[in-house]
Motif scaffolding. Structure first.
Motif: not given
Length: 182
Positions: A31-32, A42, A38-39, A34-36
């Motif tokens: 999850g971490v 973006c 995605a950030a 994937l979040s990194v």
């Protein structure tokens, strides 16, 4: 025998972290990650959008600058022969094809076979070559064309002949129909 988990120690955050299963740690790490990702994606998309908007503003400024200053007046001399050729081509392109086709379609009976249509835009004349089985059908066809609003009374027979070599001996004729103003 089954294993019994008996723990009499007081609850704390260290104990809670120790008791978290391995799959939960893996899911958290995923999850971490994937979040990194995605950030980062973006951020890159926002940078591309900002660059695109800057290019668009620059292009808009160039257009505004080009429209504000007067363009130099240049005169291009066209040879008379070239001007006549261009005008003739424009006349041919501006033929009232739809009106001509509608007038011919409504006046042509099944007994008449149209062989050729030769428009002359400059003279506003349409030469029609057709065949039929007899002279009565030819005369009736000319009368039908004269009743068309586009042609009026400006339809005339130029020539006619019987093809003796053909076993059916069709009557081939040529008409001239003027369209538009008399």
């Amino acid at each position: 025998m089954t294993r019994l988990d008996i723990d009499f120690a007081p609850p704390s955050w260290r104990r809670s972290l120790y008791r978290v299963p391995a799959w939960a740690w893996f899911a958290g790490a995923l999850g971490v990650a994937l979040s990194v990702t995605a950030a980062y994606s973006c951020s890159a998309a926002l940078q591309r959008q900002a660059a695109s908007e800057a290019r668009w503003r620059l292009a808009q400024q160039r257009v505004m600058a080009a429209t504000q200053r007067p363009a130099p007046a240049s005169q291009v001399l066209i040879a008379p022969a070239q001007a006549a050729a261009v005008n003739a081509a424009i006349l041919q392109l501006n033929l009232p094809w739809r009106d001509l086709q509608d007038a011919l379609a409504s006046a042509t009976p099944p007994a008449i076979a149209l062989l050729a249509l030769e428009p002359d835009a400059r003279k506003r004349v349409l030469k029609i070559t057709a065949e039929t089985t007899g002279s009565d059908a030819m005369v009736a066809y000319i009368a039908q064309l004269k009743q068309q609003e586009l042609f009026g009374e400006r339809v005339q027979l130029l020539r006619h002949e019987i093809n003796a070599l053909d076993p059916h001996q069709p009557l081939r004729f040529q008409l001239e129909a003027r369209w538009g103003m008399p």
